[in-house]
Design an enzyme around this catalytic site. Structure first.
Site, mmCIF file in Angstrom:
data_model
loop_
_atom_site.group_PDB
_atom_site.id
_atom_site.type_symbol
_atom_site.label_atom_id
_atom_site.label_comp_id
_atom_site.label_asym_id
_atom_site.label_seq_id
_atom_site.Cartn_x
_atom_site.Cartn_y
_atom_site.Cartn_z
ATOM 1 N N ARG A 52 0.841 -1.197 0.000
ATOM 2 C CA ARG A 52 0.000 0.000 0.000
ATOM 3 C C ARG A 52 0.873 1.242 0.000
ATOM 4 O O ARG A 52 0.578 2.249 -0.647
ATOM 5 C CB ARG A 52 -0.928 0.005 1.223
ATOM 6 C CG ARG A 52 -1.960 1.157 1.195
ATOM 7 C CD ARG A 52 -2.720 1.312 2.493
ATOM 8 N NE ARG A 52 -1.857 1.753 3.575
ATOM 9 C CZ ARG A 52 -1.531 1.042 4.629
ATOM 10 N NH1 ARG A 52 -1.965 -0.202 4.766
ATOM 11 N NH2 ARG A 52 -0.729 1.540 5.567
ATOM 12 N N TYR A 104 -17.618 17.484 -15.145
ATOM 13 C CA TYR A 104 -17.936 16.054 -15.161
ATOM 14 C C TYR A 104 -18.902 15.723 -14.027
ATOM 15 O O TYR A 104 -18.720 16.159 -12.888
ATOM 16 C CB TYR A 104 -16.645 15.241 -15.044
ATOM 17 C CG TYR A 104 -16.854 13.788 -14.705
ATOM 18 C CD1 TYR A 104 -17.718 12.988 -15.462
ATOM 19 C CD2 TYR A 104 -16.203 13.201 -13.629
ATOM 20 C CE1 TYR A 104 -17.920 11.658 -15.148
ATOM 21 C CE2 TYR A 104 -16.389 11.868 -13.303
ATOM 22 C CZ TYR A 104 -17.255 11.110 -14.068
ATOM 23 O OH TYR A 104 -17.461 9.789 -13.753
ATOM 24 N N ASP A 176 -7.956 19.399 -14.189
ATOM 25 C CA ASP A 176 -8.308 18.063 -14.672
ATOM 26 C C ASP A 176 -7.964 18.024 -16.158
ATOM 27 O O ASP A 176 -8.643 18.634 -16.986
ATOM 28 C CB ASP A 176 -9.796 17.796 -14.444
ATOM 29 C CG ASP A 176 -10.209 16.383 -14.823
ATOM 30 O OD1 ASP A 176 -9.495 15.753 -15.633
ATOM 31 O OD2 ASP A 176 -11.252 15.917 -14.339
ATOM 32 N N LYS A 201 -8.650 6.818 -18.970
ATOM 33 C CA LYS A 201 -8.987 7.320 -20.292
ATOM 34 C C LYS A 201 -7.775 7.288 -21.220
ATOM 35 O O LYS A 201 -7.281 6.222 -21.545
ATOM 36 C CB LYS A 201 -9.579 8.730 -20.139
ATOM 37 C CG LYS A 201 -10.636 8.870 -19.042
ATOM 38 C CD LYS A 201 -11.804 7.896 -19.182
ATOM 39 C CE LYS A 201 -12.997 8.246 -18.300
ATOM 40 N NZ LYS A 201 -12.759 8.207 -16.850
#
Length: 392
Positions: A52, A104, A176, A201
């Protein structure tokens, strides 16, 4: 093998921040599929103690992301929204965020329905107007959350103007950059403090992974983000990191082809009698075309359009008749996708707010892929023709 900082973008995609595996010499970073690491004594290890906290595959990806965004630090998360959530955790109850009013849907939902309940306030402003943003800033404002091009209206925000304003007012900026990708736009070069990606994406590019990332040049912000990455634990697995690393190696090729195909699609849509408006920053009559040309290398593979018959039914007739444009959420993959923002990606935004920014019931969003452009053109033409009412 690590690329020099002055290497061109394509070279950075393939070599930036990367070295052959030190153990084996493997050119492609291996998938370190482990949850823990042997230590020679308590807290004496080779830089990794628990997966982690750190993983060599993830480290390689983070270094590569920093290189292609011309940053210093990359920090990866299990999704784009996990990355955004971590950025907002830099702030405290009572702090305020100013975000675009064309945003978004998932980002809007996180800011309002989730973070709003913890005392983080949000204002939604037309960020094309720098004066409106300036007027909205208060003593409580800590962050400008910028999308450009926006999702789904393809509005363009002047990054340099807003980052300059933010610096004057002591406010951080996060851009973004998902729609543009680092190939088309590098916000850190324009003054941004943080850049965020849904790596699902364009960075991954093959619709086979979900991931988010934040890149910065600021050592203090990076230290805090790394701390939160470990403390909160919304980290990506090593195989996902491997997939995004592989995707980045062809990022420049894929995005350029998508841009070329998008131009062909836009030309067809503009000539079609059923189409009311085409939204694409590469159009000379786009209201922010000159700003897009100033801050982007090209204009992207995302295209939106709405129909003269402004109904969901009309949009559905188009979307159900495509062959190569797959009806699905997401974007930025090698395959072309078609979607209906009002009922899919932006359904969490109230209808009145959607309509106020031009997101009509018939608006269709295209993620133009890397197929043969002529096949995509014919596919869309046939879908539009099939949508013509029988009475016409």
């Amino acid at each position: 093998m690590k690329a020099r900082t002055d290497a061109h973008f394509a070279t950075q995609c393939i070599h930036g921040g990367l070295e052959p595996d030190p153990q084996t010499g493997a050119v492609m970073t291996p998938i370190y599929q482990t949850s823990t690491y042997a230590q020679s004594a308590p807290n004496e290890h080779r830089g990794y103690e628990y997966a982690r906290t750190g993983n060599p595959t993830r480290t390689a990806l983070q270094n590569n992301l920093a290189a292609i965004e011309k940053g210093k630090h990359g920090v990866c998360f299990s999704s784009g929204l996990a990355a955004m959530d971590t950025v907002i955790r830099l702030f405290e109850p009572g702090d305020e965020i100013i975000a675009s009013d064309d945003l978004y849907g998932g980002s809007y939902r996180l800011l309002t329905a989730v973070l709003g309940t913890f005392g983080i306030k949000s204002q939604f402003v037309d960020m094309r107007d720098t004066d409106k943003v300036a007027a909205a800033i208060t003593d409580a404002t800590k962050l400008l959350w910028i999308e450009t091009p926006t999702n789904p209206m393809l509005n363009i925000v002047d990054i340099e103007a807003l980052t300059s304003l933010a610096k004057e007012r002591g406010v951080l900026t996060c851009v973004d950059n998902t729609f543009a990708s680092p190939y088309l736009q590098q916000p850190l070069e324009l003054g941004a403090d943080l850049v965020l990606h849904s790596a699902t994406k364009y960075l991954g590019g093959h619709s086979d992974v979900v991931m988010g990332a934040v890149i910065t040049r600021n050592d203090d912000l990076a230290k805090r983000l790394y701390y939160l990455q470990n403390a909160v634990g919304a980290v990506p697995g090593p195989q996902d990191c491997f997939l995004v690393l592989r995707g980045i190696k062809t990022l420049h090729l894929r995005v350029q082809r998508a841009c070329e195909n998008a131009r062909k699609i836009v030309e067809v849509l503009q000539a079609n009698d059923l189409v009311a408006n085409v939204y694409y920053p590469g159009l000379a009559d786009h209201p922010r075309h000159e700003i897009a040309a100033k801050q982007m290398r090209d204009f992207g593979g995302m295209v939106s359009f709405d129909l003269k018959e402004d109904t969901l039914e009309a949009a559905t007739e188009v979307m159900k008749n495509t062959r190569y444009f797959t009806l699905a959420e997401s974007l930025g993959g090698v395959e072309s996708l078609i979607g209906h923002p009002a009922s899919m990606t932006h359904a969490s935004i109230p209808r009145e707010q959607r309509l106020s920014v031009g997101l009509t019931d018939s608006l269709i969003r295209l993620s133009v892929g890397v197929e043969d452009g002529e096949d995509l053109v014919k596919d869309l033409e046939a879908a539009l023709a099939a949508a013509v009412p029988a009475s016409v």
